[in-house]
Motif scaffolding. Structure first.
Motif, PDB file in Angstrom:
ATOM      1  N   TYR A 107     -39.718  -7.479 -55.522  1.00 12.82           N
ATOM      2  CA  TYR A 107     -40.087  -7.024 -56.854  1.00 12.82           C
ATOM      3  C   TYR A 107     -38.861  -6.981 -57.760  1.00 12.82           C
ATOM      4  CZ  TYR A 107     -44.063  -4.840 -54.408  1.00 12.82           C
ATOM      5  OH  TYR A 107     -45.169  -4.594 -53.637  1.00 12.82           O
ATOM      6  N   ILE A 108     -39.104  -7.174 -59.031  1.00 15.69           N
ATOM      7  CA  ILE A 108     -38.148  -6.800 -60.062  1.00 15.69           C
ATOM      8  C   ILE A 108     -38.865  -5.747 -60.895  1.00 15.69           C
ATOM      9  CG2 ILE A 108     -36.859  -7.510 -62.114  1.00 15.69           C
ATOM     10  CD1 ILE A 108     -36.592 -10.271 -60.780  1.00 15.69           C
ATOM     11  N   MET A 109     -38.227  -4.609 -61.065  1.00 19.23           N
ATOM     12  CA  MET A 109     -38.819  -3.478 -61.772  1.00 19.23           C
ATOM     13  C   MET A 109     -37.973  -3.124 -62.987  1.00 19.23           C
ATOM     14  SD  MET A 109     -39.584  -1.109 -58.455  1.00 19.23           S
ATOM     15  CE  MET A 109     -40.750  -1.652 -57.203  1.00 19.23           C
ATOM     16  N   VAL A 110     -38.645  -2.935 -64.100  1.00 15.41           N
ATOM     17  CA  VAL A 110     -37.995  -2.507 -65.338  1.00 15.41           C
ATOM     18  C   VAL A 110     -38.748  -1.270 -65.802  1.00 15.41           C
ATOM     19  CG1 VAL A 110     -37.336  -3.136 -67.693  1.00 15.41           C
ATOM     20  CG2 VAL A 110     -37.474  -4.908 -65.911  1.00 15.41           C
ATOM     21  N   LEU A 111     -38.028  -0.203 -66.008  1.00 14.97           N
ATOM     22  CA  LEU A 111     -38.648   1.078 -66.292  1.00 14.97           C
ATOM     23  C   LEU A 111     -37.979   1.718 -67.505  1.00 14.97           C
ATOM     24  CD1 LEU A 111     -39.493   3.570 -63.534  1.00 14.97           C
ATOM     25  CD2 LEU A 111     -38.070   4.345 -65.382  1.00 14.97           C
ATOM     26  N   ARG A 112     -38.787   2.289 -68.387  1.00 15.21           N
ATOM     27  CA  ARG A 112     -38.265   2.986 -69.558  1.00 15.21           C
ATOM     28  C   ARG A 112     -38.866   4.381 -69.607  1.00 15.21           C
ATOM     29  NH1 ARG A 112     -40.221   2.717 -74.749  1.00 15.21           N
ATOM     30  NH2 ARG A 112     -41.407   0.855 -74.218  1.00 15.21           N
ATOM     31  N   TYR A 121     -43.456   0.590 -67.689  1.00 19.31           N
ATOM     32  CA  TYR A 121     -43.049   0.104 -66.374  1.00 19.31           C
ATOM     33  C   TYR A 121     -43.524  -1.333 -66.260  1.00 19.31           C
ATOM     34  CZ  TYR A 121     -42.926  -0.481 -61.318  1.00 19.31           C
ATOM     35  OH  TYR A 121     -42.671  -0.952 -60.056  1.00 19.31           O
ATOM     36  N   ARG A 122     -42.604  -2.238 -66.000  1.00 20.39           N
ATOM     37  CA  ARG A 122     -42.933  -3.653 -65.824  1.00 20.39           C
ATOM     38  C   ARG A 122     -42.514  -4.057 -64.418  1.00 20.39           C
ATOM     39  NH1 ARG A 122     -40.585  -6.487 -70.338  1.00 20.39           N
ATOM     40  NH2 ARG A 122     -42.488  -5.906 -71.425  1.00 20.39           N
ATOM     41  N   GLU A 123     -43.457  -4.690 -63.716  1.00 17.82           N
ATOM     42  CA  GLU A 123     -43.215  -5.071 -62.324  1.00 17.82           C
ATOM     43  C   GLU A 123     -43.508  -6.560 -62.147  1.00 17.82           C
ATOM     44  OE1 GLU A 123     -44.481  -2.382 -58.958  1.00 17.82           O
ATOM     45  OE2 GLU A 123     -45.893  -4.053 -58.687  1.00 17.82           O
ATOM     46  N   TYR A 124     -42.480  -7.288 -61.733  1.00 20.33           N
ATOM     47  CA  TYR A 124     -42.625  -8.712 -61.436  1.00 20.33           C
ATOM     48  C   TYR A 124     -42.751  -8.855 -59.922  1.00 20.33           C
ATOM     49  CZ  TYR A 124     -40.812  -9.352 -66.160  1.00 20.33           C
ATOM     50  OH  TYR A 124     -40.629  -9.311 -67.518  1.00 20.33           O
ATOM     51  N   TRP A 125     -43.775  -9.576 -59.467  1.00 21.36           N
ATOM     52  CA  TRP A 125     -43.999  -9.775 -58.044  1.00 21.36           C
ATOM     53  C   TRP A 125     -44.608 -11.142 -57.813  1.00 21.36           C
ATOM     54  CZ3 TRP A 125     -49.339  -9.984 -57.141  1.00 21.36           C
ATOM     55  CH2 TRP A 125     -50.143  -9.412 -58.122  1.00 21.36           C
ATOM     56  N   ASN A 126     -44.494 -11.616 -56.582  1.00 21.13           N
ATOM     57  CA  ASN A 126     -44.945 -12.947 -56.203  1.00 21.13           C
ATOM     58  C   ASN A 126     -46.419 -12.906 -55.812  1.00 21.13           C
ATOM     59  OD1 ASN A 126     -45.535 -15.305 -54.752  1.00 21.13           O
ATOM     60  ND2 ASN A 126     -43.431 -15.497 -54.026  1.00 21.13           N
TER      61      ASN A 126
END
Length: 147
Positions: A107-112, A121-126
């Motif tokens: 995962y790549i997680m971006v949190l504010r 919260y943005r979550e990039y996953w395969n």
């Protein structure tokens, strides 16, 4: 918590990783009522955006049962100049009871945060790895409570 009494984004990210598989009620309390969760790579049939705490709760509520024994490792945090923004790369591992398959995901997680609560919260996953573990998009949708 910081000296102002509010958790910063890095602290919220740590709590997110610690709670999502163990205490979903405490996990949902990390979010502001107007929070947004985004999954930019969600396949057709799965939501790419959840708006509001109720929608986030409904989607994630089954997580501890759906992703049995979910653990996170290889957590790599990236420092930002904004204490309300946190970025991380994380590896997740779980067992999927519905299929008996192992789930391995990066995962790549971006949190504010705002005032100590997660607001975005943005979550990039395969997607491919999820489909391998669950079987198909319908199975993933049913597992996470997406309608």
């Amino acid at each position: 918590m910081t000296s102002t009494g509010h958790r910063n984004a890095a602290q919220a990210l740590d709590e997110h990783l610690a709670l999502i598989s163990k205490d979903i009620q405490r996990w949902i309390e990390l979010f502001a009522d107007d929070a947004v969760v985004e999954f930019p790579y969600a396949p057709p049939g799965l939501p790419a955006r959840l708006e509001g705490k109720a929608a986030i709760d409904a989607y994630f509520r089954p997580t501890p049962q759906t992703f049995a024994g979910l653990t996170f490792s290889d957590v790599r945090r990236y420092v930002t100049t904004d204490p309300d923004v946190a970025l991380a790369e994380v590896h997740g591992t779980a067992q999927i009871p519905a299929t008996g398959k192992r789930y391995e995901q990066d995962y790549i997680m971006v949190l504010r945060t705002r005032a100590g609560k997660i607001v975005h919260y943005r979550e990039y996953w395969n997607v491919g790895r999820a489909l391998e573990a669950f079987g198909d998009t319908d199975a993933v949708r049913n597992a996470v409570g997406a309608s």
